[in-house]
Design a protein around this motif. Structure first.
Motif, PDB file in Angstrom:
ATOM      1  N   THR A  32       0.825  -1.213   0.000  1.00 18.50           N
ATOM      2  CA  THR A  32       0.000   0.000   0.000  1.00 18.50           C
ATOM      3  C   THR A  32       0.854   1.255   0.000  1.00 18.50           C
ATOM      4  OG1 THR A  32      -1.704  -1.201   1.238  1.00 18.50           O
ATOM      5  CG2 THR A  32      -1.879   1.197   1.190  1.00 18.50           C
ATOM      6  N   ILE A  33       1.943   1.255   0.770  1.00 22.69           N
ATOM      7  CA  ILE A  33       2.855   2.400   0.764  1.00 22.69           C
ATOM      8  C   ILE A  33       3.410   2.621  -0.638  1.00 22.69           C
ATOM      9  CG2 ILE A  33       5.077   3.281   1.605  1.00 22.69           C
ATOM     10  CD1 ILE A  33       4.564   1.648   4.167  1.00 22.69           C
ATOM     11  N   ARG A  34       3.875   1.557  -1.236  1.00 23.29           N
ATOM     12  CA  ARG A  34       4.467   1.673  -2.564  1.00 23.29           C
ATOM     13  C   ARG A  34       3.446   2.171  -3.587  1.00 23.29           C
ATOM     14  NH1 ARG A  34       6.962  -4.131  -3.405  1.00 23.29           N
ATOM     15  NH2 ARG A  34       7.305  -3.287  -5.504  1.00 23.29           N
ATOM     16  N   SER A  35       2.223   1.710  -3.498  1.00 24.44           N
ATOM     17  CA  SER A  35       1.173   2.173  -4.410  1.00 24.44           C
ATOM     18  C   SER A  35       0.912   3.663  -4.228  1.00 24.44           C
ATOM     19  CB  SER A  35      -0.109   1.379  -4.180  1.00 24.44           C
ATOM     20  OG  SER A  35       0.070   0.006  -4.481  1.00 24.44           O
ATOM     21  N   ALA A  36       0.906   4.109  -2.963  1.00 23.58           N
ATOM     22  CA  ALA A  36       0.668   5.529  -2.677  1.00 23.58           C
ATOM     23  C   ALA A  36       1.805   6.394  -3.220  1.00 23.58           C
ATOM     24  CB  ALA A  36       0.511   5.737  -1.168  1.00 23.58           C
ATOM     25  N   LEU A  37       3.043   5.938  -3.076  1.00 22.79           N
ATOM     26  CA  LEU A  37       4.176   6.688  -3.604  1.00 22.79           C
ATOM     27  C   LEU A  37       4.149   6.698  -5.124  1.00 22.79           C
ATOM     28  CD1 LEU A  37       7.052   5.432  -1.248  1.00 22.79           C
ATOM     29  CD2 LEU A  37       5.757   7.572  -1.099  1.00 22.79           C
ATOM     30  N   ASP A  38       3.794   5.579  -5.726  1.00 24.68           N
ATOM     31  CA  ASP A  38       3.670   5.524  -7.183  1.00 24.68           C
ATOM     32  C   ASP A  38       2.616   6.509  -7.679  1.00 24.68           C
ATOM     33  OD1 ASP A  38       5.562   3.492  -7.278  1.00 24.68           O
ATOM     34  OD2 ASP A  38       4.071   1.880  -7.366  1.00 24.68           O
ATOM     35  N   ALA A  39       1.526   6.640  -6.920  1.00 20.41           N
ATOM     36  CA  ALA A  39       0.416   7.493  -7.339  1.00 20.41           C
ATOM     37  C   ALA A  39       0.802   8.969  -7.400  1.00 20.41           C
ATOM     38  CB  ALA A  39      -0.776   7.308  -6.396  1.00 20.41           C
ATOM     39  N   VAL A  40       1.788   9.379  -6.596  1.00 19.86           N
ATOM     40  CA  VAL A  40       2.197  10.790  -6.593  1.00 19.86           C
ATOM     41  C   VAL A  40       3.564  10.984  -7.246  1.00 19.86           C
ATOM     42  CG1 VAL A  40       0.793  11.393  -4.592  1.00 19.86           C
ATOM     43  CG2 VAL A  40       3.142  10.589  -4.237  1.00 19.86           C
ATOM     44  N   GLY A  41       4.050   9.959  -7.924  1.00 17.57           N
ATOM     45  CA  GLY A  41       5.261  10.097  -8.715  1.00 17.57           C
ATOM     46  C   GLY A  41       6.553  10.165  -7.929  1.00 17.57           C
ATOM     47  N   ILE A  42       6.583   9.586  -6.739  1.00 22.42           N
ATOM     48  CA  ILE A  42       7.818   9.551  -5.955  1.00 22.42           C
ATOM     49  C   ILE A  42       8.573   8.274  -6.282  1.00 22.42           C
ATOM     50  CG2 ILE A  42       8.804   9.409  -3.624  1.00 22.42           C
ATOM     51  CD1 ILE A  42       6.539  11.154  -2.641  1.00 22.42           C
ATOM     52  N   GLU A  43       9.752   8.416  -6.842  1.00 21.22           N
ATOM     53  CA  GLU A  43      10.556   7.264  -7.228  1.00 21.22           C
ATOM     54  C   GLU A  43      11.317   6.717  -6.024  1.00 21.22           C
ATOM     55  OE1 GLU A  43      13.053   8.457 -10.411  1.00 21.22           O
ATOM     56  OE2 GLU A  43      11.400   8.749 -11.833  1.00 21.22           O
ATOM     57  N   TYR A  44      11.561   5.430  -6.015  1.00 21.35           N
ATOM     58  CA  TYR A  44      12.271   4.806  -4.910  1.00 21.35           C
ATOM     59  C   TYR A  44      12.961   3.538  -5.412  1.00 21.35           C
ATOM     60  CZ  TYR A  44       7.959   2.067  -5.043  1.00 21.35           C
ATOM     61  OH  TYR A  44       6.903   1.297  -5.461  1.00 21.35           O
ATOM     62  N   GLU A  45      13.933   3.108  -4.623  1.00 15.79           N
ATOM     63  CA  GLU A  45      14.606   1.832  -4.876  1.00 15.79           C
ATOM     64  C   GLU A  45      14.320   0.903  -3.711  1.00 15.79           C
ATOM     65  OE1 GLU A  45      18.771   2.402  -5.411  1.00 15.79           O
ATOM     66  OE2 GLU A  45      18.554   3.609  -7.242  1.00 15.79           O
ATOM     67  N   LEU A  46      13.884  -0.308  -3.995  1.00 16.97           N
ATOM     68  CA  LEU A  46      13.690  -1.293  -2.942  1.00 16.97           C
ATOM     69  C   LEU A  46      15.052  -1.810  -2.485  1.00 16.97           C
ATOM     70  CD1 LEU A  46      10.651  -3.320  -4.336  1.00 16.97           C
ATOM     71  CD2 LEU A  46      10.647  -1.496  -2.619  1.00 16.97           C
ATOM     72  N   ASP A  47      15.275  -1.787  -1.200  1.00 19.95           N
ATOM     73  CA  ASP A  47      16.541  -2.238  -0.630  1.00 19.95           C
ATOM     74  C   ASP A  47      16.240  -3.197   0.515  1.00 19.95           C
ATOM     75  OD1 ASP A  47      19.000  -2.664   0.488  1.00 19.95           O
ATOM     76  OD2 ASP A  47      19.555  -0.544   0.631  1.00 19.95           O
ATOM     77  N   PRO A  48      16.157  -4.490   0.240  1.00 21.89           N
ATOM     78  CA  PRO A  48      15.750  -5.455   1.263  1.00 21.89           C
ATOM     79  C   PRO A  48      16.752  -5.602   2.399  1.00 21.89           C
ATOM     80  CG  PRO A  48      16.499  -6.596  -0.699  1.00 21.89           C
ATOM     81  CD  PRO A  48      16.421  -5.144  -1.055  1.00 21.89           C
ATOM     82  N   ARG A  49      17.938  -5.003   2.269  1.00 23.08           N
ATOM     83  CA  ARG A  49      18.939  -5.067   3.334  1.00 23.08           C
ATOM     84  C   ARG A  49      19.037  -3.765   4.127  1.00 23.08           C
ATOM     85  NH1 ARG A  49      20.399  -8.570  -0.533  1.00 23.08           N
ATOM     86  NH2 ARG A  49      21.125 -10.616   0.196  1.00 23.08           N
ATOM     87  N   LEU A  50      18.136  -2.835   3.852  1.00 25.84           N
ATOM     88  CA  LEU A  50      18.144  -1.574   4.583  1.00 25.84           C
ATOM     89  C   LEU A  50      17.520  -1.751   5.962  1.00 25.84           C
ATOM     90  CD1 LEU A  50      18.454   1.544   4.762  1.00 25.84           C
ATOM     91  CD2 LEU A  50      16.165   1.714   3.748  1.00 25.84           C
TER      92      LEU A  50
END
Length: 434
Positions: free
Chosen positions: A258-276
């Motif tokens: 849901t977070i990722r969908s919300a960020l996608d909806a407003v055009g905020i780019e991100y990188e998934l980092d499973p080790r963060l």
């Protein structure tokens, strides 16, 4: 570079080492001097305005707290608590600690003042000094300044997205190019992080001999923190370690989607980092970090995450929360330059005894009218006063001498173009403010 702060000007640089002239600032601290101090304050004012546009209002907490606020809130096994805190005993025998971070203090303030029993979420912003006794390096000091927000009382994923948006918009407004790294570290229950910890511990035990000595101790106390190690041997081991995103429970996985969908909806780019992971023990679920690519190894300019169990650790009821902290030192280094509009519009150049007596009242009159003004305080001749006028950043020199005073006028010179004209003294405010 043009940003919401305006045009570019003199770059911000790290302070030079002090001269050996007696006392100097303690190691890991420094003095902020003009013009860097003005640029610093301008970014703080911009942050205050930017955060308030999303409803985050300022909160001030003490520079020191009872030590237990941090020992319990930040985590007894965290490096901050075990190695970095400035802790002292006051004259009443109380153990107090200079705040190494602000979130625990803000949550303590919310609980103590019963803000969590009012309208939710509680949305607060802080701007203040933090203190950690760690090895100073570029962009990292023992006294450092953080900008941050906290949203308490709401567990919806949209709140996480909003918090990230506030930071992203702030960086973009500065004209700072950042990369947003995003992860979920789940919740500490057995169905989520608990089962993952079992898999991680098994992996770490298998590779224990290859871990840095300090990181071996974390296997029993806080295995997730091995991802945050700066030791090259540990980093190599962790590059093949199992990741939490493969073990999230269904609720945490849905929250992250849901977070990722919300960020996608407003055009905020991100990188998934499973080790963060974040460096403090109170984080749950969402973890994020902003990095600037041109700062080398110390490239993180801010980050944050969710801390749903922190209020309970501090003795309060369950109050979910999420926030971020942005490091102003690193931000200023990453910016490299920043706009500084001169605060002074006019400089009164006084020629002759009568004009010298009139300089202070005239400058005061202009200041009271909202016009920045300086005048000579060193008894300089005209040439020296004109040089000081340029140094002040003033646009105009307001020259008064015997002839001007007799005519009730001033000669106003544009210091950029050299053009000048006579202006009636009683019209100066109107003319300079035009």
């Amino acid at each position: 570079m043009t940003t919401e702060l305006g045009r570019s000007c003199k770059p911000y640089t790290e302070p030079m080492a002090p001269e050996e002239t007696g006392f100097s600032a303690p190691r890991g601290t420094r003095d902020l001097l003009p013009p860097a101090s003005s640029a610093w304050q301008k970014v703080i004012r911009y942050a205050q305005d930017s955060f308030s546009k999303a409803g985050y209002q300022p909160v001030e907490t003490p520079a020191f707290e009872q030590t237990e606020v941090f020992a319990r809130g930040v985590g007894a096994t965290s490096e901050v608590v075990t190695k970095q805190m400035y802790t002292f005993t006051d004259q009443g025998g109380r153990s107090l600690t200079l705040r190494p971070e602000a979130t625990a203090s803000v949550v303590r303030a919310v609980l103590e003042n019963n803000l969590h029993r009012g309208a939710l979420p509680v949305k607060l912003a802080y701007f203040g000094w933090m203190y950690r006794q760690e090895r100073p390096q570029k962009g990292r000091y023992r006294q450092f300044f953080q900008l941050g927000i906290e949203a308490l009382g709401a567990s919806a994923a949209t709140v996480d997205a909003e918090v990230i948006e506030v930071a992203d918009r702030f960086y973009k407004g500065l004209g700072l190019k950042t990369i947003l790294k995003l992860n979920s570290i789940g919740h500490p229950g057995e169905s989520c992080r608990g089962s993952y910890n079992d898999a991680l511990v098994a992996y770490l035990r298998e590779h224990e001999a290859s871990l840095a000595e300090e990181d071996r101790a974390r296997i029993a106390t806080n295995p997730l923190r091995t991802f945050d190690s700066k030791e090259s041997s540990t980093i190599a081991v962790m590059s093949e370690a199992p990741v939490i995103t493969d073990h999230l429970c269904s609720d945490c996985a849905e929250h992250f989607v849901t977070i990722r969908s919300a960020l996608d909806a407003v055009g905020i780019e991100y990188e998934l980092d499973p080790r963060l992971v974040r460096g403090l023990d109170y984080y749950t679920r969402t973890a994020f970090e902003f990095v600037a690519g041109d700062l080398g190894a110390q490239n993180a300019v801010g980050g944050g995450g969710r801390y749903d169990g922190l209020a309970e650790v501090l003795g309060g009821p369950p109050v979910p929360g999420i926030g971020f902290a942005l490091g102003l030192d690193r931000i200023m280094l990453a910016l490299g330059d920043i706009a500084l509009e001169p605060a002074v519009t006019a400089y009164v150049v006084a020629l002759g005894d009568e004009a010298i007596r009139e300089a202070f009242p005239l400058a005061t009159r202009l200041r009271r009218a909202g016009i920045g003004c300086e005048f000579d305080l060193m008894g300089r001749q005209m040439k020296g006063q004109m040089k000081d006028a340029v140094r002040s950043g003033a646009r105009f020199a307001v020259i008064i001498g015997e002839a001007e005073l007799e005519a009730g006028e001033a000669t106003v010179k544009d210091l950029a173009t050299g053009e000048q004209e006579r202006v009636a003294l009683d019209r100066l405010e109107e003319w300079l403010g035009a």
